[in-house]
Design a protein around this motif. Structure first.
Motif, short mmCIF file in Angstrom:
data_model
loop_
_atom_site.label_atom_id
_atom_site.label_comp_id
_atom_site.label_asym_id
_atom_site.label_seq_id
_atom_site.Cartn_x
_atom_site.Cartn_y
_atom_site.Cartn_z
N SER A 86 5.54 19.30 92.91
CA SER A 86 4.56 20.11 94.41
C SER A 86 4.97 20.22 95.50
CB SER A 86 3.03 19.37 93.98
OG SER A 86 2.97 18.05 95.09
N LEU A 87 4.55 20.73 96.57
CA LEU A 87 5.39 20.89 97.90
C LEU A 87 5.02 19.31 98.26
CD1 LEU A 87 4.47 24.43 98.83
CD2 LEU A 87 6.63 23.17 98.65
N ALA A 88 3.77 18.61 98.04
CA ALA A 88 3.85 17.46 98.42
C ALA A 88 5.00 15.88 98.20
CB ALA A 88 2.67 17.45 98.47
N LEU A 89 4.73 16.51 96.76
CA LEU A 89 5.98 15.47 96.16
C LEU A 89 7.33 16.28 96.21
CD1 LEU A 89 6.05 13.46 94.25
CD2 LEU A 89 6.30 14.69 92.74
N GLN A 90 7.57 17.85 96.49
CA GLN A 90 8.78 17.43 97.30
C GLN A 90 8.84 17.35 98.52
OE1 GLN A 90 10.28 22.42 96.66
NE2 GLN A 90 8.52 21.83 95.36
N GLY A 91 8.04 17.27 99.81
CA GLY A 91 8.22 17.02 100.63
C GLY A 91 8.18 14.99 100.55
N LEU A 92 8.11 14.28 100.08
CA LEU A 92 8.13 13.44 99.61
C LEU A 92 9.77 12.99 99.26
CD1 LEU A 92 4.74 11.70 98.29
CD2 LEU A 92 5.95 11.41 100.77
N TRP A 93 10.72 13.93 98.09
CA TRP A 93 11.95 14.11 97.85
C TRP A 93 12.69 14.42 99.18
CZ3 TRP A 93 16.10 17.22 97.28
CH2 TRP A 93 16.94 16.73 96.59
N TRP A 94 12.66 15.10 99.98
CA TRP A 94 13.18 15.13 100.83
C TRP A 94 13.29 14.17 101.83
CZ3 TRP A 94 16.99 18.28 100.04
CH2 TRP A 94 16.46 19.90 99.54
N HIS A 152 8.97 18.01 106.01
CA HIS A 152 7.96 18.44 106.65
C HIS A 152 7.56 19.95 106.64
CE1 HIS A 152 5.94 19.38 110.76
NE2 HIS A 152 5.63 18.67 110.14
N ARG A 153 8.32 20.65 106.13
CA ARG A 153 8.12 22.26 106.27
C ARG A 153 6.57 21.90 104.86
NH1 ARG A 153 13.42 23.03 108.25
NH2 ARG A 153 14.08 22.48 106.62
N CYS A 154 7.86 21.34 103.73
CA CYS A 154 7.37 20.94 102.44
C CYS A 154 5.79 20.72 102.57
CB CYS A 154 8.10 19.95 101.62
SG CYS A 154 8.92 21.20 100.84
N ALA A 155 5.09 19.75 103.74
CA ALA A 155 4.31 19.06 103.46
C ALA A 155 3.76 20.36 104.28
CB ALA A 155 3.78 17.90 104.11
N GLN A 156 3.96 20.83 105.00
CA GLN A 156 3.32 21.81 106.15
C GLN A 156 2.80 22.68 105.02
OE1 GLN A 156 5.28 22.73 109.55
NE2 GLN A 156 3.60 22.42 110.94
N ASP A 157 3.81 23.64 103.78
CA ASP A 157 2.85 24.24 103.73
C ASP A 157 2.05 24.04 102.30
OD1 ASP A 157 4.84 25.62 104.95
OD2 ASP A 157 6.45 26.11 103.48
N GLN A 158 2.16 23.01 102.14
CA GLN A 158 0.65 22.34 101.45
C GLN A 158 -0.34 22.03 101.63
OE1 GLN A 158 2.10 20.29 97.62
NE2 GLN A 158 -0.73 19.41 97.55
N ASP A 189 -3.61 21.65 101.67
CA ASP A 189 -4.06 20.42 100.78
C ASP A 189 -4.29 18.77 101.13
OD1 ASP A 189 -2.02 19.45 99.75
OD2 ASP A 189 -3.09 20.34 97.40
N ALA A 190 -5.51 17.88 100.55
CA ALA A 190 -5.09 16.60 100.73
C ALA A 190 -4.34 15.80 100.70
CB ALA A 190 -6.86 16.06 99.84
N PRO A 191 -3.05 16.07 100.06
CA PRO A 191 -2.61 15.78 99.21
C PRO A 191 -1.10 16.14 100.38
CG PRO A 191 -3.27 16.61 96.74
CD PRO A 191 -4.16 16.62 98.32
N GLY A 192 -0.96 17.55 100.97
CA GLY A 192 0.05 18.00 101.36
C GLY A 192 -0.50 17.46 102.81
N ARG A 195 -6.94 14.27 108.17
CA ARG A 195 -7.28 15.65 107.10
C ARG A 195 -7.00 15.39 105.67
NH1 ARG A 195 -5.39 20.90 109.29
NH2 ARG A 195 -5.96 21.52 106.93
N ALA A 196 -6.35 14.68 105.55
CA ALA A 196 -6.44 14.29 104.42
C ALA A 196 -7.75 13.16 103.52
CB ALA A 196 -5.14 13.25 104.21
N GLY A 197 -8.58 13.21 104.63
CA GLY A 197 -9.77 12.17 104.37
C GLY A 197 -9.17 10.80 103.90
N ARG A 198 -8.30 10.49 104.80
CA ARG A 198 -7.94 8.64 104.27
C ARG A 198 -7.95 8.04 106.25
NH1 ARG A 198 -3.33 8.65 100.36
NH2 ARG A 198 -3.80 10.94 98.50
N ARG A 199 -7.79 7.02 105.59
CA ARG A 199 -7.64 5.70 106.68
C ARG A 199 -6.40 5.67 107.24
NH1 ARG A 199 -11.35 0.78 106.21
NH2 ARG A 199 -10.78 0.75 109.09
#
Length: 99
Positions: A20-28, A38-44, A46-49, A72-76
């Protein structure tokens, strides 16, 4: 793919095709390319992004922006080691990928 396989994939020139884009963000991020991550995370949008986006802004040293994205992710907000957060996010996102 498991965490060890994901870490090993960091030697490749591009992220795994299933990621996913979020996982790609962590890969980068694992490759040391914060801007591409950051571009990958920004483009997803949703909560994981948002969770990855929060992690990246915390890593950047922008706690206010990170808090916004954790909300926004619903996390602490996380205050532990960045490496631990990266690992937890990778494991969570790998588990959510279709088989």
């Amino acid at each position: 793919m498991d965490l060890a396989g994901f870490r090993q994939s960091l030697d490749a020139p591009a992220p795994p095709t299933f990621a996913s884009l979020a996982l790609q963000g962590l890969w980068w991020d694992g490759k040391g390319d914060w801007d591409q991550a950051h571009r990958c995370a920004q483009d997803q949008d949703d909560a994981p992004g948002a969770a990855v986006h929060a992690y990246l802004h915390r890593k950047e040293g922008d706690p206010a922006n990170a808090r916004y994205w954790y909300a926004r992710a619903g996390r602490r907000p996380v205050d532990g080691a960045l490496e631990d957060e990266w690992t937890a996010l990778v494991c969570e996102l790998l588990a959510a990928e279709p088989p």
